[in-house]
Design an enzyme around this catalytic site. Structure first.
Site, PDB file in Angstrom:
ATOM      1  N   ASP A   1       0.844  -1.194   0.000  1.00 51.48           N
ATOM      2  CA  ASP A   1       0.000   0.000   0.000  1.00 51.48           C
ATOM      3  C   ASP A   1       0.882   1.248   0.000  1.00 51.48           C
ATOM      4  O   ASP A   1       1.907   1.301   0.674  1.00 51.48           O
ATOM      5  CB  ASP A   1      -0.910  -0.015   1.232  1.00 51.48           C
ATOM      6  CG  ASP A   1      -2.017   1.016   1.146  1.00 51.48           C
ATOM      7  OD1 ASP A   1      -3.188   0.613   1.015  1.00 51.48           O
ATOM      8  OD2 ASP A   1      -1.720   2.227   1.218  1.00 51.48           O
TER       9      ASP A   1
ATOM     10  N   ASN B   1     -12.759  -2.492   2.693  1.00 54.60           N
ATOM     11  CA  ASN B   1     -13.625  -1.320   2.785  1.00 54.60           C
ATOM     12  C   ASN B   1     -14.555  -1.367   1.579  1.00 54.60           C
ATOM     13  O   ASN B   1     -14.087  -1.433   0.432  1.00 54.60           O
ATOM     14  CB  ASN B   1     -12.793  -0.040   2.773  1.00 54.60           C
ATOM     15  CG  ASN B   1     -11.926   0.093   4.017  1.00 54.60           C
ATOM     16  OD1 ASN B   1     -12.350  -0.288   5.109  1.00 54.60           O
ATOM     17  ND2 ASN B   1     -10.723   0.611   3.858  1.00 54.60           N
TER      18      ASN B   1
ATOM     19  N   GLY C   1     -15.130   3.861   4.016  1.00 50.95           N
ATOM     20  CA  GLY C   1     -13.747   4.287   3.826  1.00 50.95           C
ATOM     21  C   GLY C   1     -13.120   3.874   2.515  1.00 50.95           C
ATOM     22  O   GLY C   1     -11.919   4.067   2.313  1.00 50.95           O
ATOM     23  N   GLN C   2     -13.921   3.277   1.609  1.00 47.23           N
ATOM     24  CA  GLN C   2     -13.341   2.886   0.315  1.00 47.23           C
ATOM     25  C   GLN C   2     -13.030   4.140  -0.500  1.00 47.23           C
ATOM     26  O   GLN C   2     -13.884   5.029  -0.647  1.00 47.23           O
ATOM     27  CB  GLN C   2     -14.301   1.979  -0.471  1.00 47.23           C
ATOM     28  CG  GLN C   2     -13.662   1.420  -1.748  1.00 47.23           C
ATOM     29  CD  GLN C   2     -14.559   0.435  -2.501  1.00 47.23           C
ATOM     30  OE1 GLN C   2     -15.704   0.189  -2.095  1.00 47.23           O
ATOM     31  NE2 GLN C   2     -14.051  -0.094  -3.586  1.00 47.23           N
ATOM     32  N   SER C   3     -11.806   4.232  -0.994  1.00 50.86           N
ATOM     33  CA  SER C   3     -11.391   5.395  -1.789  1.00 50.86           C
ATOM     34  C   SER C   3     -10.963   5.003  -3.195  1.00 50.86           C
ATOM     35  O   SER C   3     -10.931   5.846  -4.090  1.00 50.86           O
ATOM     36  CB  SER C   3     -10.260   6.144  -1.083  1.00 50.86           C
ATOM     37  OG  SER C   3      -9.135   5.306  -0.914  1.00 50.86           O
TER      38      SER C   3
ATOM     39  N   HIS D   1     -10.312  -4.613  -3.430  1.00 55.43           N
ATOM     40  CA  HIS D   1      -8.982  -4.911  -2.876  1.00 55.43           C
ATOM     41  C   HIS D   1      -9.101  -5.366  -1.440  1.00 55.43           C
ATOM     42  O   HIS D   1      -9.911  -4.848  -0.671  1.00 55.43           O
ATOM     43  CB  HIS D   1      -8.039  -3.715  -2.986  1.00 55.43           C
ATOM     44  CG  HIS D   1      -8.591  -2.438  -2.427  1.00 55.43           C
ATOM     45  ND1 HIS D   1      -9.474  -1.651  -3.128  1.00 55.43           N
ATOM     46  CD2 HIS D   1      -8.394  -1.818  -1.252  1.00 55.43           C
ATOM     47  CE1 HIS D   1      -9.795  -0.582  -2.407  1.00 55.43           C
ATOM     48  NE2 HIS D   1      -9.157  -0.667  -1.243  1.00 55.43           N
ATOM     49  N   LEU D   2      -8.270  -6.335  -1.116  1.00 53.35           N
ATOM     50  CA  LEU D   2      -8.145  -6.843   0.245  1.00 53.35           C
ATOM     51  C   LEU D   2      -6.947  -6.144   0.880  1.00 53.35           C
ATOM     52  O   LEU D   2      -5.860  -6.112   0.304  1.00 53.35           O
ATOM     53  CB  LEU D   2      -7.934  -8.365   0.189  1.00 53.35           C
ATOM     54  CG  LEU D   2      -7.679  -9.157   1.465  1.00 53.35           C
ATOM     55  CD1 LEU D   2      -8.059 -10.635   1.231  1.00 53.35           C
ATOM     56  CD2 LEU D   2      -6.241  -9.073   1.956  1.00 53.35           C
ATOM     57  N   HIS D   3      -7.170  -5.549   2.064  1.00 48.86           N
ATOM     58  CA  HIS D   3      -6.054  -5.009   2.835  1.00 48.86           C
ATOM     59  C   HIS D   3      -5.546  -6.105   3.774  1.00 48.86           C
ATOM     60  O   HIS D   3      -6.320  -6.658   4.563  1.00 48.86           O
ATOM     61  CB  HIS D   3      -6.506  -3.850   3.733  1.00 48.86           C
ATOM     62  CG  HIS D   3      -6.915  -2.597   3.035  1.00 48.86           C
ATOM     63  ND1 HIS D   3      -6.054  -1.533   2.873  1.00 48.86           N
ATOM     64  CD2 HIS D   3      -8.098  -2.207   2.490  1.00 48.86           C
ATOM     65  CE1 HIS D   3      -6.693  -0.544   2.256  1.00 48.86           C
ATOM     66  NE2 HIS D   3      -7.935  -0.923   2.016  1.00 48.86           N
TER      67      HIS D   3
HETATM   68  P1  DGP Z   1      -9.447   2.018   0.380  1.00 48.97           P
HETATM   69  O1  DGP Z   1      -9.468   3.309   1.164  1.00 48.97           O
HETATM   70  O2  DGP Z   1      -9.949   0.841   1.162  1.00 48.97           O
HETATM   71  O3  DGP Z   1     -10.119   2.182  -0.942  1.00 48.97           O
HETATM   72  O4  DGP Z   1      -7.902   1.719   0.126  1.00 48.97           O
HETATM   73  C1  DGP Z   1      -7.193   2.196  -0.964  1.00 48.97           C
HETATM   74  C2  DGP Z   1      -5.747   2.065  -0.636  1.00 48.97           C
HETATM   75  O5  DGP Z   1      -5.023   2.134  -1.825  1.00 48.97           O
HETATM   76  C3  DGP Z   1      -5.206   3.167   0.281  1.00 48.97           C
HETATM   77  O6  DGP Z   1      -4.734   2.556   1.479  1.00 48.97           O
HETATM   78  C4  DGP Z   1      -4.066   3.781  -0.486  1.00 48.97           C
HETATM   79  C5  DGP Z   1      -3.805   2.798  -1.593  1.00 48.97           C
HETATM   80  N1  DGP Z   1      -3.421   3.370  -2.855  1.00 48.97           N
HETATM   81  C6  DGP Z   1      -4.072   4.331  -3.555  1.00 48.97           C
HETATM   82  N2  DGP Z   1      -3.442   4.581  -4.713  1.00 48.97           N
HETATM   83  C7  DGP Z   1      -2.364   3.743  -4.748  1.00 48.97           C
HETATM   84  C8  DGP Z   1      -1.331   3.536  -5.699  1.00 48.97           C
HETATM   85  O7  DGP Z   1      -1.260   4.156  -6.759  1.00 48.97           O
HETATM   86  N3  DGP Z   1      -0.399   2.591  -5.383  1.00 48.97           N
HETATM   87  C9  DGP Z   1      -0.459   1.868  -4.228  1.00 48.97           C
HETATM   88  N4  DGP Z   1       0.494   0.976  -3.996  1.00 48.97           N
HETATM   89  N5  DGP Z   1      -1.437   2.052  -3.307  1.00 48.97           N
HETATM   90  C10 DGP Z   1      -2.367   2.983  -3.570  1.00 48.97           C
END
Ligand code: DGP
Length: 110
Positions: free
Chosen positions: A28, A83, A89-91, A96-98
């Site tokens: 991340d 999320n 909190g999904q952005s 995707h799985l964290h």
């Molecule tokens: P969420 O908030 O659950 O949608 O998580 C999205 C995650 O994705 C957030 O923790 C940051 C990460 N993220 C966003 N853009 C990028 C990217 O371009 N590269 C990587 N490695 N992570 C990213």
């Protein structure tokens, strides 16, 4: 094409900790724990609910990949988060799985 589709397609150079025909995993960008890995389907689904509805086998594979990565990283405990929806909190709207580990986690989550 969304940012995670570009990463999965290799259009944005990214180190994959795990990859298969269906899924890839990478660190991340904004880690919330010492180990913070995202495991995503290569194919675009808006969120985990849509993935579950359409392709539950790949959803299952995300969990299997997370288990493999957690073992590889030597995590003795870890948290898995999906999320789902902006209010949760999904952005990034590509499922995707964290996988988070390397520290203690509070419950309930914020
Ligand atoms: P969420 O908030 O659950 O949608 O998580 C999205 C995650 O994705 C957030 O923790 C940051 C990460 N993220 C966003 N853009 C990028 C990217 O371009 N590269 C990587 N490695 N992570 C990213």
């Amino acid at each position: 094409m969304c940012i995670f589709c570009k990463i999965a397609a290799g259009e944005i150079p990214t180190h994959f900790l795990y990859e298969s025909e269906k899924v890839v995993a990478f660190k991340d960008l904004n880690p919330e724990a010492p180990s913070h890995v995202l495991v995503i389907p290569r194919e675009h689904f808006e969120n985990a609910a849509e993935l579950a509805a359409v392709d539950s086998a790949t959803l299952s594979e995300l969990f299997g990949a997370a288990r493999t990565i957690a073992t590889f990283l030597g995590l003795d405990g870890y948290r898995i988060v999906f999320n789902t929806g902006a209010s949760a909190g999904q952005s990034v709207f590509h499922a995707h799985l964290h996988l988070l580990g390397g520290r203690a986690f509070a419950w309930p989550p914020g």
